[in-house]
Enzyme design. Structure first.
Site, mmCIF file in Angstrom:
data_model
loop_
_atom_site.group_PDB
_atom_site.id
_atom_site.type_symbol
_atom_site.label_atom_id
_atom_site.label_comp_id
_atom_site.label_asym_id
_atom_site.label_seq_id
_atom_site.Cartn_x
_atom_site.Cartn_y
_atom_site.Cartn_z
ATOM 1 N N ASP A 201 -10.405 1.760 -3.637
ATOM 2 C CA ASP A 201 -11.051 1.439 -2.341
ATOM 3 C C ASP A 201 -12.503 1.385 -2.248
ATOM 4 O OD1 ASP A 201 -8.307 1.191 -1.069
ATOM 5 O OD2 ASP A 201 -8.434 3.065 -0.225
ATOM 6 N N ASP B 82 0.847 -1.197 -0.295
ATOM 7 C CA ASP B 82 -0.046 0.185 -0.112
ATOM 8 C C ASP B 82 0.851 1.315 0.227
ATOM 9 O OD1 ASP B 82 -2.403 1.566 -0.092
ATOM 10 O OD2 ASP B 82 -3.228 0.321 1.775
#
Length: 714
Positions: free
Chosen positions: A516, A452
């Site tokens: 997301d 990430d």
């Protein structure tokens, strides 16, 4: 070295390069193949394209060099800007070496007075994608004064018949929003200054003759394969051809060349199509699939734990979640954020890559062993490029931040997620992160990393000067070294969703997380436009909860599952909370995905012609047209009471096809008048009829989807 006109051609694309002069070559044509041309024909074409002839005097560039500058009579944005001792340096290139074959042209040029050497390469790769790379070197030790690089950008010409420019924009949870405008006069740029591409990244700039369509029209597109700041450029000046291109956006003083130093500009890809945006996507997909490192194994059906547990790491519950995952057909179980020392929210602990004994008293090895014993791969979340002020790493190494020191004491309301950036270009920081991840891979048995990158990189400073370029190169090297040590390891590029989905990061990773947002309505367009560059097997697409955490929208499970089929499918959901009916549907969906994924990972992806913008229809057709999967979805109410007919131009007119509606994901909701083939569940039609006439679609309600499986008979 023989100076000549060079014709590169492959896979339906031609590059015509005029290298007869003493300076840099000029590209005369990039686009449709010109076929086989004789030497005399090449010269005739060049003459036919020339703007003027001697003894005309210079009022503009006669032809646009591969790296145009002011001194060439070019009034657009220079392809190169360099300076020495604070003053702009005007280059004068002399061609010293030239080599070419059917698909590649490489040349070297020198400016002896400036002590600079330029090495450039143009290559037509698989899919007809043209790659342009430039390298600039400071050669002469007798001229010690350094050269600062402002920019070094790749460009190619496009016809003046182009009228519209399309780029992408967006925000968190709504990435890849297409924006089309008329091409503006003059030199225009679209710049990113986020330190990563960003949720609003341009990603691709496409020029088209009228507003672009997916299924038809001529389009010229470019992509800068770089995971940090970029500039996309279009030059439409009155005295010259239109140029399209881009490159790395460098901060002042970021790249300074001393004698012996070299700057390699990021590779820039150029794709041409006479089949609209679908043709652009097909070229990029073919190029990616031809890479040696492209994933060859079936893309595992994945469960990621983030929306299942967030930071609540109860090891007993997660063991149960893994067991349920295996029961429904999950093949890869990924433990997300919250597993490391002191990590109970997003304000602390980044950099402390040690398993938290409070949450995991026996470490993570028992969970990994259990996951492996259940027949699944084990994945783990990291954010290696980031550091929290509240962390042992920051307290031990306050000099490892990739920031101007004053940035850390700046207005706390501008904290960017209460986290900061670790200077991976610092050799000690690099070695520390490499060691921690490498050790955990060995100790735990990690098959997959969700890598990430959750904040913008601002005021990045390395060794007293802007540090983004050095950091990005170091990150590429770090990932590559981890994969060299662990050849079976796969890595996903996640950047608070889809903020880093470029071909630079995909040179060292195996998948991207598109967003997301698992809201399937948003995902329909996010995945569609991510697919302009990336094939479906590289795009993570998961089924989220009934009500989306990012939008609050509630959607049917069948709609969420159909949308997940558009990519590398999986789950982002606490499936322990599912009832028996939902659990059974998930198991059927997993089986359907496994059945269809061999086709999806090799398919040509197209968007059949349709008028009503409420439809989102994507077709995945086998290379030999023997089969196809078509995902039919709506994102709003339809305009007409009678829906349109669906035509499938990629099929074979000489064959017959069975069209089956796959109901494993559940039934769709539609008006009470249904076409007979919907009621029957399948039908057989000639390919010619499907191509030219189509098949009647049902009047689907808003936010509904169905999966059609089409197979050739005989």
């Amino acid at each position: 070295m023989t100076k000549s006109i060079i014709h590169l051609h492959s896979e339906g694309v031609s590059l015509l390069i005029d290298a007869r002069g003493p300076a840099l070559p000029a590209v005369l044509h990039w686009g449709a193949s010109l076929g086989s041309l004789r030497k005399g024909e090449l010269a005739s074409i060049a003459d036919a394209l020339s703007r003027q002839t001697p003894p005309a005097t210079l009022d503009a560039a006669w032809e646009i060099a591969i790296l145009p500058t002011e001194g060439d009579g070019w009034s657009g944005r220079p392809g190169l800007q360099v300076s020495r001792d604070g003053a702009e340096l005007h280059t004068r290139w002399a061609l010293t070496d030239l080599r070419a074959d059917a698909t590649t042209c490489e040349f070297t040029a020198m400016d002896a007075a400036a002590a600079l050497t330029l090495r450039s390469r143009l290559e037509i790769g698989p899919g007809g994608v043209v790659w342009v790379t430039h390298r600039l070197r400071h050669d002469d030790g007798s001229i010690a004064a350094p050269v600062a690089v402002g920019w070094l950008e790749a460009t190619l010409p496009v016809p003046d018949s182009t009228t519209h420019a399309t780029t992408l924009d967006g925000r968190w949870s709504r990435e890849k929003r297409a924006v089309t405008t008329e091409i503006a006069p003059g030199a225009t740029t679209r710049a990113s200054r986020r330190g990563r591409p960003g949720h609003d990244a341009a990603t691709v700039t496409a020029l088209s003759e009228r507003s672009p369509e997916w299924h038809r029209g001529r389009v010229w597109a470019t992509h800068v394969a770089w995971s940090a700041d970029t500039t996309y450029r279009v030059d439409r000046v009155t005295e010259a051809v239109t140029l399209l291109g881009g490159g790395e956006l460098l901060r002042s003083g970021e790249v300074v060349l001393r004698p012996g130093d070299e700057y390699a500009a990021p590779p820039t890809a150029f794709a041409w199509s006479d089949r609209g945006l679908d043709g652009i996507a097909a070229g990029f997909h073919r190029w990616l699939r031809a890479r040696p490192q492209h994933p060859q194994t079936p893309r595992p059906f994945t469960l990621n734990t983030w929306e299942a547990v967030y930071f609540d790491h109860d090891h007993v519950r997660l063991e149960r979640l893994a067991e349920r995952a295996a029961e429904v057909g999950v093949e890869r179980f990924v433990l997300d954020d919250g597993w490391f020392l002191g990590r109970r929210d997003d304000t602390t602990s980044l950099g402390d890559w040690v398993v938290d004994p409070a949450a995991w008293p026996d470490g993570l090895r028992p969970l990994a062993d259990s996951v492996h014993g259940l027949g699944m791969q084990f994945g783990l979340w990291f954010e290696p490029e980031m550091i929290s002020i509240d962390s042992d790493l920051a307290r031990s190494h306050p000099d490892w931040f990739l920031h101007d020191p004053r940035h850390l004491t700046h207005d706390p309301s501008l904290s960017w997620r209460t986290q900061y950036v670790l200077d991976i270009a610092n050799p000690e920081a690099y070695a520390h992160i490499l060691d921690r991840i490498d050790t955990l891979i060995n100790e735990i048995g990690i098959d997959y990393i969700k890598w990430d990158h959750n904040r913008d990189l601002v005021e990045s400073v390395h060794d007293g000067r802007p540090g983004l370029h050095a950091h990005t190169v170091a990150v590429y090297r770090l990932i590559a070294e981890l994969k060299e040590r662990h050849p079976a390891l796969e890595i996903e590029s996640c950047s608070s969703g889809g903020a880093r989905t470029d071909l630079g990061i995909l040179n060292v990773t195996d998948r991207v997380w598109a967003s997301d947002s698992n809201d399937p309505v948003e995902r329909q367009d996010i995945q569609r436009w991510t697919g302009l560059l990336l094939p479906p097997e590289l795009i993570g697409a998961h089924v989220g909860p009934t009500t989306s955490h990012s939008s609050g929208r509630t959607t049917d499970l069948s709609y969420r599952m159909a949308t997940s089929l558009m990519g590398s499918a999986g789950l982002e959901w606490d499936i322990l909370s599912c009832d028996a009916e939902e659990t059974a549907a998930i198991a059927r969906f997993a089986a359907l995905y496994k059945e269809l994924r061999p086709l999806l990972r090799t398919a040509t992806v197209t968007h059949p012609p349709i008028r009503d913008d409420a439809w989102r229809i994507t077709a995945y057709t086998a290379p030999d047209a023997s089969a196809a999967v078509v995902l039919v979805a709506t994102v709003s109410g339809l305009d007409d009471a009678r829906a349109e007919r669906l035509r499938l131009p990629e099929l074979d007119a000489a064959r017959h096809y069975r069209i089956t509606r796959r109901t494993e994901i559940g039934e769709v909701k539609a008006g009470w008048i249904l076409p007979p083939w919907i009621s029957a569940g399948e039908t057989v039609l000639p390919g010619a009829a499907l191509i030219e006439i189509g098949i009647q679609l049902p009047t689907l309600w808003p936010l509904q989807a169905m999966v059609l499986h089409i197979t050739a008979i005989g």
